[in-house]
Write an enzyme that holds these catalytic residues in place. Structure first.
Site, PDB file in Angstrom:
ATOM      1  N   PHE A   8     -26.298  16.217  10.334  1.00  0.00           N
ATOM      2  CA  PHE A   8     -25.334  15.379   9.622  1.00  0.00           C
ATOM      3  C   PHE A   8     -24.196  16.215   9.064  1.00  0.00           C
ATOM      4  CE2 PHE A   8     -29.290  13.056   9.391  1.00  0.00           C
ATOM      5  CZ  PHE A   8     -28.922  11.727   9.504  1.00  0.00           C
ATOM      6  N   ASP A   9     -22.979  15.706   9.190  1.00  0.00           N
ATOM      7  CA  ASP A   9     -21.898  16.141   8.330  1.00  0.00           C
ATOM      8  C   ASP A   9     -22.251  15.689   6.909  1.00  0.00           C
ATOM      9  OD1 ASP A   9     -19.222  16.991   7.570  1.00  0.00           O
ATOM     10  OD2 ASP A   9     -18.734  14.863   7.484  1.00  0.00           O
TER      11      ASP A   9
END
Length: 209
Positions: A8-9
């Site tokens: 994930f960002d």
């Protein structure tokens, strides 16, 4: 499961920081440069090669001062942030299902820790790659590949979830499945042209990975 590894960002994907990023960008440019800037101008490079590159795009001669003023304004604001709607529940469920989770962000690792101090979700992630841990930055795939290396995983078994075109470009360049999200309010969903899919509700992730 389709993708046992999900990276994930952070900003605009897991934590709702779009407002404080914009406020601090505006504070920095008004303090250091003066003049008028649109929201789109201030946010155009957010989530890509890092804060220094963002400021270089605004004024190459005053990068250090812009960065200093930005950080002094931005870091205390992390006390006000929250998780993006539904993401806490989704992360818990993915973790419980047995997915291996990680974070790959343009934030420095010290600033990531500010976010995790406010939102206690760090235990869900097997690895965190900050923007100061690689010499190449998104849209280059190096940060994503470092996360996979640490996890002993390969790109074909991984998806990357992010809200910026830089996230999607990095995922595709690295051979990961690219999932764009529309809720970050930093980049318009229309910019996520390299995504394999764009989703509009966090719960959709549970169906895609």
């Amino acid at each position: 499961m389709r993708y046992p590894v999900v990276l994930f960002d952070l900003d605009g994907t897991v934590v709702d920081t779009g407002a404080i990023i914009l406020a601090s960008m505006r504070h920095a440019v008004e303090t250091v440069l003066g003049g008028e800037y649109t929201d789109a101008q201030l946010l155009a490079t957010v989530g890509g090669p890092g804060l220094e590159a963002q400021m270089h795009a605004l004024d190459p001669a005053r990068v250090d001062e812009l960065v200093r003023v930005y950080r002094a304004h931005n870091e205390p604001l992390h006390d006000t942030i929250s998780v993006c709607e539904g993401m806490d529940i989704v992360l818990d469920e993915l973790h419980d299902r047995g997915h291996r989770l990680g974070v790959v962000t343009a934030k420095r690792r010290a600033t990531v820790d500010l976010a995790f101090d406010r939102i206690p979700i760090e235990h869900l992630f097997e690895t965190v790659v900050g923007g100061d841990e690689t010499t190449e930055h998104k849209p280059h795939p190096a940060p994503l590949l470092l996360a996979l290396e640490r996890m002993g995983a390969t790109p074909d078994e991984a998806a990357y979830v992010g809200d910026s075109p830089f996230d999607m470009q990095a995922a595709k360049a690295g051979g990961l499945y690219a999932i764009g999200v529309s809720w970050g309010r930093i980049h318009e969903p229309e910019t996520l042209t390299d995504a394999d899919i764009v989703i509009h509700d966090a719960r959709e992730l549970l169906e895609r990975v």
